[in-house]
Design a protein around this motif. Sequence first.
Motif, PDB file in Angstrom:
ATOM      1  N   ASP A   1       0.843  -1.183   0.000  1.00 43.66           N
ATOM      2  CA  ASP A   1       0.000   0.000   0.000  1.00 43.66           C
ATOM      3  C   ASP A   1       0.893   1.254   0.000  1.00 43.66           C
ATOM      4  N   ARG A   2       0.663   2.138  -0.942  1.00 39.68           N
ATOM      5  CA  ARG A   2       1.538   3.302  -1.102  1.00 39.68           C
ATOM      6  C   ARG A   2       1.453   4.246   0.095  1.00 39.68           C
ATOM      7  N   ILE A   3       0.275   4.386   0.655  1.00 37.97           N
ATOM      8  CA  ILE A   3       0.122   5.270   1.807  1.00 37.97           C
ATOM      9  C   ILE A   3       0.931   4.743   2.988  1.00 37.97           C
ATOM     10  N   ARG A   4       0.882   3.441   3.191  1.00 37.71           N
ATOM     11  CA  ARG A   4       1.633   2.813   4.275  1.00 37.71           C
ATOM     12  C   ARG A   4       3.127   3.077   4.131  1.00 37.71           C
ATOM     13  N   LEU A   5       3.673   2.779   2.964  1.00 35.49           N
ATOM     14  CA  LEU A   5       5.109   2.929   2.756  1.00 35.49           C
ATOM     15  C   LEU A   5       5.523   4.396   2.829  1.00 35.49           C
ATOM     16  N   THR A   6       4.690   5.275   2.308  1.00 39.04           N
ATOM     17  CA  THR A   6       4.999   6.704   2.377  1.00 39.04           C
ATOM     18  C   THR A   6       5.108   7.157   3.830  1.00 39.04           C
ATOM     19  N   TYR A   7       4.166   6.733   4.654  1.00 41.31           N
ATOM     20  CA  TYR A   7       4.189   7.141   6.059  1.00 41.31           C
ATOM     21  C   TYR A   7       5.452   6.639   6.754  1.00 41.31           C
ATOM     22  N   LEU A   8       5.818   5.386   6.520  1.00 39.48           N
ATOM     23  CA  LEU A   8       6.971   4.806   7.204  1.00 39.48           C
ATOM     24  C   LEU A   8       8.289   5.388   6.694  1.00 39.48           C
ATOM     25  N   VAL A   9       8.365   5.712   5.397  1.00 36.61           N
ATOM     26  CA  VAL A   9       9.564   6.363   4.872  1.00 36.61           C
ATOM     27  C   VAL A   9       9.691   7.775   5.444  1.00 36.61           C
ATOM     28  N   SER A  10       8.594   8.522   5.444  1.00 35.27           N
ATOM     29  CA  SER A  10       8.637   9.885   5.984  1.00 35.27           C
ATOM     30  C   SER A  10       8.954   9.874   7.475  1.00 35.27           C
ATOM     31  N   PHE A  11       8.534   8.824   8.156  1.00 34.76           N
ATOM     32  CA  PHE A  11       8.833   8.679   9.580  1.00 34.76           C
ATOM     33  C   PHE A  11      10.344   8.649   9.801  1.00 34.76           C
ATOM     34  N   ALA A  12      11.042   7.875   8.994  1.00 38.87           N
ATOM     35  CA  ALA A  12      12.497   7.785   9.112  1.00 38.87           C
ATOM     36  C   ALA A  12      13.167   9.108   8.737  1.00 38.87           C
ATOM     37  N   LEU A  13      12.686   9.774   7.696  1.00 37.54           N
ATOM     38  CA  LEU A  13      13.280  11.039   7.279  1.00 37.54           C
ATOM     39  C   LEU A  13      13.104  12.113   8.354  1.00 37.54           C
ATOM     40  N   ASN A  14      11.941  12.133   8.973  1.00 33.61           N
ATOM     41  CA  ASN A  14      11.697  13.124  10.025  1.00 33.61           C
ATOM     42  C   ASN A  14      12.646  12.935  11.198  1.00 33.61           C
ATOM     43  N   TRP A  15      12.788  11.691  11.652  1.00 37.20           N
ATOM     44  CA  TRP A  15      13.657  11.433  12.799  1.00 37.20           C
ATOM     45  C   TRP A  15      15.125  11.566  12.423  1.00 37.20           C
ATOM     46  N   GLY A  16      15.513  11.010  11.277  1.00 39.88           N
ATOM     47  CA  GLY A  16      16.919  10.996  10.907  1.00 39.88           C
ATOM     48  C   GLY A  16      17.455  12.360  10.523  1.00 39.88           C
ATOM     49  N   ILE A  17      16.745  13.059   9.620  1.00 43.12           N
ATOM     50  CA  ILE A  17      17.221  14.360   9.148  1.00 43.12           C
ATOM     51  C   ILE A  17      16.781  15.473  10.087  1.00 43.12           C
ATOM     52  N   GLY A  18      15.478  15.492  10.420  1.00 49.58           N
ATOM     53  CA  GLY A  18      14.973  16.556  11.273  1.00 49.58           C
ATOM     54  C   GLY A  18      15.418  16.432  12.718  1.00 49.58           C
ATOM     55  N   GLY A  19      15.090  15.279  13.323  1.00 48.22           N
ATOM     56  CA  GLY A  19      15.345  15.117  14.753  1.00 48.22           C
ATOM     57  C   GLY A  19      16.787  14.872  15.116  1.00 48.22           C
ATOM     58  N   SER A  20      17.626  14.514  14.146  1.00 46.13           N
ATOM     59  CA  SER A  20      19.030  14.215  14.443  1.00 46.13           C
ATOM     60  C   SER A  20      19.984  15.182  13.742  1.00 46.13           C
ATOM     61  N   LEU A  21      20.035  15.140  12.407  1.00 44.53           N
ATOM     62  CA  LEU A  21      21.002  15.954  11.675  1.00 44.53           C
ATOM     63  C   LEU A  21      20.778  17.452  11.905  1.00 44.53           C
ATOM     64  N   LEU A  22      19.556  17.933  11.653  1.00 45.77           N
ATOM     65  CA  LEU A  22      19.285  19.363  11.823  1.00 45.77           C
ATOM     66  C   LEU A  22      19.320  19.770  13.296  1.00 45.77           C
ATOM     67  N   ALA A  23      18.945  18.849  14.178  1.00 42.72           N
ATOM     68  CA  ALA A  23      19.010  19.147  15.609  1.00 42.72           C
ATOM     69  C   ALA A  23      20.448  19.363  16.060  1.00 42.72           C
ATOM     70  N   ILE A  24      21.383  18.658  15.448  1.00 42.97           N
ATOM     71  CA  ILE A  24      22.800  18.844  15.768  1.00 42.97           C
ATOM     72  C   ILE A  24      23.313  20.156  15.167  1.00 42.97           C
ATOM     73  N   ILE A  25      22.985  20.403  13.907  1.00 41.31           N
ATOM     74  CA  ILE A  25      23.458  21.621  13.234  1.00 41.31           C
ATOM     75  C   ILE A  25      22.930  22.868  13.932  1.00 41.31           C
ATOM     76  N   PHE A  26      21.624  22.864  14.280  1.00 43.43           N
ATOM     77  CA  PHE A  26      20.995  24.020  14.933  1.00 43.43           C
ATOM     78  C   PHE A  26      20.749  23.709  16.414  1.00 43.43           C
ATOM     79  N   SER A  27      21.793  23.314  17.096  1.00 45.00           N
ATOM     80  CA  SER A  27      21.683  22.854  18.476  1.00 45.00           C
ATOM     81  C   SER A  27      21.069  23.929  19.379  1.00 45.00           C
ATOM     82  N   SER A  28      19.942  23.597  19.977  1.00 47.75           N
ATOM     83  CA  SER A  28      19.229  24.541  20.847  1.00 47.75           C
ATOM     84  C   SER A  28      18.435  23.763  21.884  1.00 47.75           C
ATOM     85  N   ALA A  29      18.129  24.424  22.997  1.00 46.87           N
ATOM     86  CA  ALA A  29      17.498  23.738  24.127  1.00 46.87           C
ATOM     87  C   ALA A  29      16.035  24.103  24.316  1.00 46.87           C
ATOM     88  N   GLY A  30      15.645  25.313  23.967  1.00 49.57           N
ATOM     89  CA  GLY A  30      14.265  25.734  24.155  1.00 49.57           C
ATOM     90  C   GLY A  30      14.113  26.734  25.284  1.00 49.57           C
TER      91      GLY A  30
END
Length: 375
Positions: free
Chosen positions: A212-241
């Motif tokens: 199912d395309r919707i299923r795979l899209t969700y799971l791929v985007s899940f990895a991109l969000n955590w890997g690029i957003g939550g990890s890579l960009l979080a390191i580059i723009f390191s901030s605490a809040g």
Amino acid sequence: MASIGAGKVGNIIEQTGQPMDHSLQRLRGLPRRVILAYLPLVVLWAIYYAGARLVLDSTDAPINYDLVNFLPSFLKSLPFFLIGVAFVVYFRLFVFRSAIMTPRQRIAAWFKDTPWIEFFLLRFVPTLVYIFGLQRVYVALKPEIPNIVPFSWDADFLVWDRVLLFGYDAWEVSHWLLPSAYGSSVIDELYTAWFYVLFACIFVAAMAPLQDRIRLTYLVSFALNWGIGGSLLAIIFSSAGPVYYERLFGDPVFAPLLDRLNAQHLEFELSSVIVIEKLWQGHLGKEDIPGLGISAFPSMHLALATANTCFAFKFGRWWGWAMVAFTAATLFGSVHLGWHYVVDGIAGIALGIVFWALSWRFTGWWLKGRTEIAG
């Protein structure tokens, strides 16, 4: 709205090129379907793991994959697993024997003629393992962010927020709009509900057919969000809040917000106030408190809420707009409770949309029209 009977669902399934009695055909095509469903996810996890391992080598932080770590995560998801069992039983026993309304066609077709062993062992369990694998890498990496790149972007984000809000801090606007302790408690509950909504979306994706395309899209985007957003960009723009601004930089600019939240906490317990302190103690390395990590940019609450919104729109307009409202409440709560700057949320929403669009485009190419409706 016109109703559609079980025979109509059969016609829908047959129109996809899958005959009603196709057990042998399903068995013969099983390896291909499993590869199509999981190879991109395995590759994404491997890239995420290798990148995190490369970064963590300088800190000697482990990435733990063992039953001690797996069981708590599994037990937390168990209620959703049981809901899945009830969901399957409901569709098998009742929906196919009665009229099926149009909004339920897709989900109903997921369970039509699908062997139980395939549903649980090839859909649900591998998805759970995939999510757990991503989570373990993220949990290992997040506490090390300030050791890799010290928190340094908070002052910039504070300035950017004030530019966007004409000189005001975001929390001043939100608490002017919602000044009561009870209002803050409602926002706090909604912000906490994010975890349950996320689990629910993972659960729905896990139930879907392998191709199912919707299923795979969700799971791929899940990895991109955590890997690029939550990890890579979080390191580059390191901030605490905002809630950690004074503790880290000595500037009491957000002290009025913390005083206000602590006072409201005495009237209505705010889980955010409790978690703020626990995360800080973990950050300091207290032995009895796990270091779960502190990171503000980008907001993963908003990135994943946006992905959930895109996911929900694929199942119906009203589901999608309900998730839009929930995402807006999450953005409001992220600044109201002091977790994030406005720019964190804007970045999270933008990333959620971009990663969903990229994932949708990729899955269209990867599946090449071999999507499933019936499973």
